[in-house]
Write a protein that holds these residues in place. Sequence first.
Motif, PDB file in Angstrom:
ATOM      1  N   GLU A   1       0.826  -1.209   0.000  1.00  0.00           N
ATOM      2  CA  GLU A   1       0.000   0.000   0.000  1.00  0.00           C
ATOM      3  C   GLU A   1       0.860   1.259   0.000  1.00  0.00           C
ATOM      4  O   GLU A   1       0.622   2.201  -0.764  1.00  0.00           O
ATOM      5  N   PHE A   2       1.877   1.273   0.849  1.00  0.00           N
ATOM      6  CA  PHE A   2       2.752   2.439   0.921  1.00  0.00           C
ATOM      7  C   PHE A   2       3.554   2.595  -0.370  1.00  0.00           C
ATOM      8  O   PHE A   2       3.791   3.707  -0.846  1.00  0.00           O
ATOM      9  N   GLY A   3       3.969   1.454  -0.956  1.00  0.00           N
ATOM     10  CA  GLY A   3       4.711   1.502  -2.211  1.00  0.00           C
ATOM     11  C   GLY A   3       3.895   2.114  -3.333  1.00  0.00           C
ATOM     12  O   GLY A   3       4.410   2.906  -4.133  1.00  0.00           O
ATOM     13  N   ASN A   4       2.605   1.750  -3.393  1.00  0.00           N
ATOM     14  CA  ASN A   4       1.733   2.354  -4.399  1.00  0.00           C
ATOM     15  C   ASN A   4       1.597   3.854  -4.180  1.00  0.00           C
ATOM     16  O   ASN A   4       1.537   4.636  -5.132  1.00  0.00           O
ATOM     17  N   SER A   5       1.543   4.264  -2.906  1.00  0.00           N
ATOM     18  CA  SER A   5       1.451   5.688  -2.572  1.00  0.00           C
ATOM     19  C   SER A   5       2.710   6.437  -3.025  1.00  0.00           C
ATOM     20  O   SER A   5       2.637   7.548  -3.570  1.00  0.00           O
ATOM     21  N   VAL A   6       3.868   5.814  -2.804  1.00  0.00           N
ATOM     22  CA  VAL A   6       5.135   6.424  -3.218  1.00  0.00           C
ATOM     23  C   VAL A   6       5.178   6.567  -4.745  1.00  0.00           C
ATOM     24  O   VAL A   6       5.623   7.595  -5.272  1.00  0.00           O
ATOM     25  N   HIS A   7       4.708   5.535  -5.446  1.00  0.00           N
ATOM     26  CA  HIS A   7       4.668   5.594  -6.910  1.00  0.00           C
ATOM     27  C   HIS A   7       3.815   6.779  -7.376  1.00  0.00           C
ATOM     28  O   HIS A   7       4.183   7.513  -8.304  1.00  0.00           O
ATOM     29  N   GLY A   8       2.680   6.966  -6.708  1.00  0.00           N
ATOM     30  CA  GLY A   8       1.814   8.089  -7.061  1.00  0.00           C
ATOM     31  C   GLY A   8       2.504   9.433  -6.864  1.00  0.00           C
ATOM     32  O   GLY A   8       2.375  10.346  -7.695  1.00  0.00           O
ATOM     33  N   LYS A   9       3.260   9.535  -5.779  1.00  0.00           N
ATOM     34  CA  LYS A   9       3.986  10.783  -5.504  1.00  0.00           C
ATOM     35  C   LYS A   9       5.097  11.000  -6.519  1.00  0.00           C
ATOM     36  O   LYS A   9       5.367  12.145  -6.930  1.00  0.00           O
ATOM     37  N   ILE A  10       5.745   9.935  -6.949  1.00  0.00           N
ATOM     38  CA  ILE A  10       6.798  10.038  -7.972  1.00  0.00           C
ATOM     39  C   ILE A  10       6.219  10.595  -9.262  1.00  0.00           C
ATOM     40  O   ILE A  10       6.813  11.480  -9.912  1.00  0.00           O
ATOM     41  N   MET A  11       5.061  10.087  -9.641  1.00  0.00           N
ATOM     42  CA  MET A  11       4.396  10.587 -10.843  1.00  0.00           C
ATOM     43  C   MET A  11       4.010  12.057 -10.688  1.00  0.00           C
ATOM     44  O   MET A  11       4.191  12.873 -11.598  1.00  0.00           O
ATOM     45  N   GLN A  12       3.538  12.402  -9.504  1.00  0.00           N
ATOM     46  CA  GLN A  12       3.114  13.785  -9.245  1.00  0.00           C
ATOM     47  C   GLN A  12       4.287  14.755  -9.292  1.00  0.00           C
ATOM     48  O   GLN A  12       4.158  15.886  -9.785  1.00  0.00           O
ATOM     49  N   MET A  13       5.467  14.294  -8.834  1.00  0.00           N
ATOM     50  CA  MET A  13       6.633  15.167  -8.785  1.00  0.00           C
ATOM     51  C   MET A  13       7.476  15.095 -10.063  1.00  0.00           C
ATOM     52  O   MET A  13       8.494  15.759 -10.172  1.00  0.00           O
ATOM     53  N   GLY A  14       7.081  14.263 -11.023  1.00  0.00           N
ATOM     54  CA  GLY A  14       7.745  14.243 -12.321  1.00  0.00           C
ATOM     55  C   GLY A  14       9.062  13.508 -12.374  1.00  0.00           C
ATOM     56  O   GLY A  14       9.930  13.852 -13.186  1.00  0.00           O
ATOM     57  N   PHE A  15       9.243  12.477 -11.555  1.00  0.00           N
ATOM     58  CA  PHE A  15      10.497  11.713 -11.552  1.00  0.00           C
ATOM     59  C   PHE A  15      10.381  10.379 -12.285  1.00  0.00           C
ATOM     60  O   PHE A  15      11.256   9.526 -12.178  1.00  0.00           O
ATOM     61  N   CYS A  16       9.289  10.176 -13.029  1.00  0.00           N
ATOM     62  CA  CYS A  16       9.041   8.884 -13.676  1.00  0.00           C
ATOM     63  C   CYS A  16      10.090   8.525 -14.732  1.00  0.00           C
ATOM     64  O   CYS A  16      10.280   7.351 -15.055  1.00  0.00           O
ATOM     65  N   SER A  17      10.747   9.511 -15.301  1.00  0.00           N
ATOM     66  CA  SER A  17      11.712   9.233 -16.360  1.00  0.00           C
ATOM     67  C   SER A  17      13.134   9.045 -15.847  1.00  0.00           C
ATOM     68  O   SER A  17      14.037   8.721 -16.625  1.00  0.00           O
ATOM     69  N   ASP A  18      13.338   9.224 -14.537  1.00  0.00           N
ATOM     70  CA  ASP A  18      14.685   9.038 -13.974  1.00  0.00           C
ATOM     71  C   ASP A  18      15.031   7.550 -13.989  1.00  0.00           C
ATOM     72  O   ASP A  18      14.264   6.717 -13.491  1.00  0.00           O
ATOM     73  N   PRO A  19      16.182   7.161 -14.551  1.00  0.00           N
ATOM     74  CA  PRO A  19      16.521   5.734 -14.680  1.00  0.00           C
ATOM     75  C   PRO A  19      16.630   5.003 -13.345  1.00  0.00           C
ATOM     76  O   PRO A  19      16.245   3.833 -13.243  1.00  0.00           O
ATOM     77  N   PHE A  20      17.144   5.676 -12.316  1.00  0.00           N
ATOM     78  CA  PHE A  20      17.284   5.027 -11.003  1.00  0.00           C
ATOM     79  C   PHE A  20      15.916   4.820 -10.351  1.00  0.00           C
ATOM     80  O   PHE A  20      15.660   3.788  -9.728  1.00  0.00           O
ATOM     81  N   VAL A  21      15.037   5.775 -10.508  1.00  0.00           N
ATOM     82  CA  VAL A  21      13.681   5.655  -9.975  1.00  0.00           C
ATOM     83  C   VAL A  21      12.930   4.562 -10.728  1.00  0.00           C
ATOM     84  O   VAL A  21      12.219   3.735 -10.133  1.00  0.00           O
ATOM     85  N   GLN A  22      13.077   4.534 -12.051  1.00  0.00           N
ATOM     86  CA  GLN A  22      12.413   3.509 -12.854  1.00  0.00           C
ATOM     87  C   GLN A  22      12.863   2.109 -12.444  1.00  0.00           C
ATOM     88  O   GLN A  22      12.051   1.199 -12.285  1.00  0.00           O
ATOM     89  N   SER A  23      14.171   1.968 -12.263  1.00  0.00           N
ATOM     90  CA  SER A  23      14.700   0.672 -11.845  1.00  0.00           C
ATOM     91  C   SER A  23      14.157   0.270 -10.479  1.00  0.00           C
ATOM     92  O   SER A  23      13.814  -0.896 -10.251  1.00  0.00           O
ATOM     93  N   GLY A  24      14.055   1.238  -9.572  1.00  0.00           N
ATOM     94  CA  GLY A  24      13.512   0.970  -8.245  1.00  0.00           C
ATOM     95  C   GLY A  24      12.062   0.521  -8.299  1.00  0.00           C
ATOM     96  O   GLY A  24      11.640  -0.373  -7.555  1.00  0.00           O
ATOM     97  N   LEU A  25      11.276   1.135  -9.185  1.00  0.00           N
ATOM     98  CA  LEU A  25       9.866   0.766  -9.336  1.00  0.00           C
ATOM     99  C   LEU A  25       9.727  -0.651  -9.887  1.00  0.00           C
ATOM    100  O   LEU A  25       8.888  -1.441  -9.428  1.00  0.00           O
ATOM    101  N   VAL A  26      10.533  -0.972 -10.898  1.00  0.00           N
ATOM    102  CA  VAL A  26      10.492  -2.317 -11.470  1.00  0.00           C
ATOM    103  C   VAL A  26      10.825  -3.356 -10.407  1.00  0.00           C
ATOM    104  O   VAL A  26      10.154  -4.387 -10.272  1.00  0.00           O
ATOM    105  N   ARG A  27      11.875  -3.103  -9.642  1.00  0.00           N
ATOM    106  CA  ARG A  27      12.292  -4.028  -8.587  1.00  0.00           C
ATOM    107  C   ARG A  27      11.196  -4.164  -7.529  1.00  0.00           C
ATOM    108  O   ARG A  27      10.895  -5.274  -7.065  1.00  0.00           O
ATOM    109  N   MET A  28      10.595  -3.045  -7.125  1.00  0.00           N
ATOM    110  CA  MET A  28       9.571  -3.070  -6.086  1.00  0.00           C
ATOM    111  C   MET A  28       8.365  -3.901  -6.515  1.00  0.00           C
ATOM    112  O   MET A  28       7.902  -4.778  -5.779  1.00  0.00           O
ATOM    113  N   TYR A  29       7.848  -3.649  -7.715  1.00  0.00           N
ATOM    114  CA  TYR A  29       6.677  -4.397  -8.164  1.00  0.00           C
ATOM    115  C   TYR A  29       7.007  -5.860  -8.431  1.00  0.00           C
ATOM    116  O   TYR A  29       6.133  -6.740  -8.295  1.00  0.00           O
ATOM    117  N   GLY A  30       8.262  -6.134  -8.780  1.00  0.00           N
ATOM    118  CA  GLY A  30       8.685  -7.529  -8.925  1.00  0.00           C
ATOM    119  C   GLY A  30       8.623  -8.255  -7.594  1.00  0.00           C
ATOM    120  O   GLY A  30       8.162  -9.395  -7.513  1.00  0.00           O
TER     121      GLY A  30
END
Length: 488
Positions: free
Chosen positions: A29-58
């Motif tokens: 639940e908290f991870g989904n909330s963090v993902h939402g905040k990342i999208m809101q703050m415009g960090f979705c295209s950062d490679p390190f953030v993207q890698s972190g999201l892939v790992r988290m959902y995996g």
Amino acid sequence: MSRKWAYPFCDNFTFPFVLKACALLLAVEFGNSVHGKIMQMGFCSDPFVQSGLVRMYGEFGEIDKCRKLFDEISERDIVLWNTLIGGYLKCGALEEAEKIFQSMGNKNVGSYNAMLGGYVKLGCVEMASTLFNEMSVRDIISWNTMIGGHARFGLVEMARKLFDEAPGQNVATWSVIISGFSQGSRFGEALEMFKEMLVEGVMPNQAILVSVLSCCAHLGALEQGVWIHSYIEKHGIEVDDVLGASLIDMYTKCGFLRGAISLFETIKTKGVSSWTSLIYGYAIHGHSLEALELFSEMKSIGILPNRITFVAVLRACSHAGLVDRGREIFDEISRVHNIRPTIEHYTCMVDLLSRANLLDEAQEVIKEMPMKPDLFVWGALHGGSRIHGEKCLLEDEDEDVRKELASLEPKDSGAYILMSNIYASNDQWDNSMKMRRTMEEMGVKKILGCSSIEVDQNVHEFSAGGRLHSHSEKIYDTLDHIYREIQI
């Protein structure tokens, strides 16, 4: 922590660490909330953030989200590919993982290790061996994965061969082979490896101690278990909740309940595992009221029970025939603690009701289960019917249920024997013999009974009719001689 002021100081350097923490803690639940905040703050295209999201959902097992994010990344490094493979394997999607592995341009040892771990986890040891032999570079993780996999599936000789060949053995290598033998019910081999490890001067870690204590518990090797306890005290190893629970479990299953109680009182920080082990110990020793009192005491001091705790408590109710109390506790699982009952909880309830000759209610519980009943559920119902001499377990119109039961474990002798016994209890002897013949035709063999005895901290195992033990020939020759003397 208020989420309104939890994020203002986060940036593209901070979020990867937050996402990693969410993955490790499985904070969905908290991870989904963090993902939402990342999208809101415009960090979705950062490679390190993207890698972190892939790992988290995996890690969350949400492979669809994981794959979607992966496909949106233009520049993918080897770590990201390995993460995706691991995500698919975590979900049991072996074919998809293999496709991704084969499509990778550059593979590193981590890529191979991810596949090796997946093969072993899913029981594909031969496929793991083939891939292992193809590897030009192997690290200690590669070797440990193969050693542990072969040990866990009872391939003792190959596990030992790989262990001896592994370069740079460390405590983790000893841990995987010992825990592998333990998980594969090769308890004697696990204890022998433990002794060899001590001779080599390797200090065991907590995982090894937990494994060997479990072996002692299964074998009833009290003398060996007491020695391990003394070793722990002599070397100043902290007895935390997990190790304490293992010691308690060992003492109770070896028949020394008083020792388990004394140990429980000495543990400084008791968690739910220690409490649950002693509750279970009381239950299997027939002290059901003491188990229930301990359960109440645990809750009164703020220790929340888990799924295993409820299995132990329901078992205590079953042994004492406390039907009403068992119903209350079963209701408490979901209503009070918001825990979804598992098939183990339902098995305990079926056992409790069947023993109390409430067979109709037990069958209603089976019908209302949100999952398919397994061999243990049907076994509990059949056991209750036999206790009370009932023959109405499965009527003729329940042939579909009979077929489903027979197909539960096609290679497990237990399902066939249970079905044969059910037919016999209903005086359907032709069907009973037919089930036994089906076993023979399919090459399913009944697991031999096995007993063990501990002499001077050495555990000797004997199987029914077996002659593998060094003293078996002498024992059976003596018995044959006695039999002949009686006949004469």
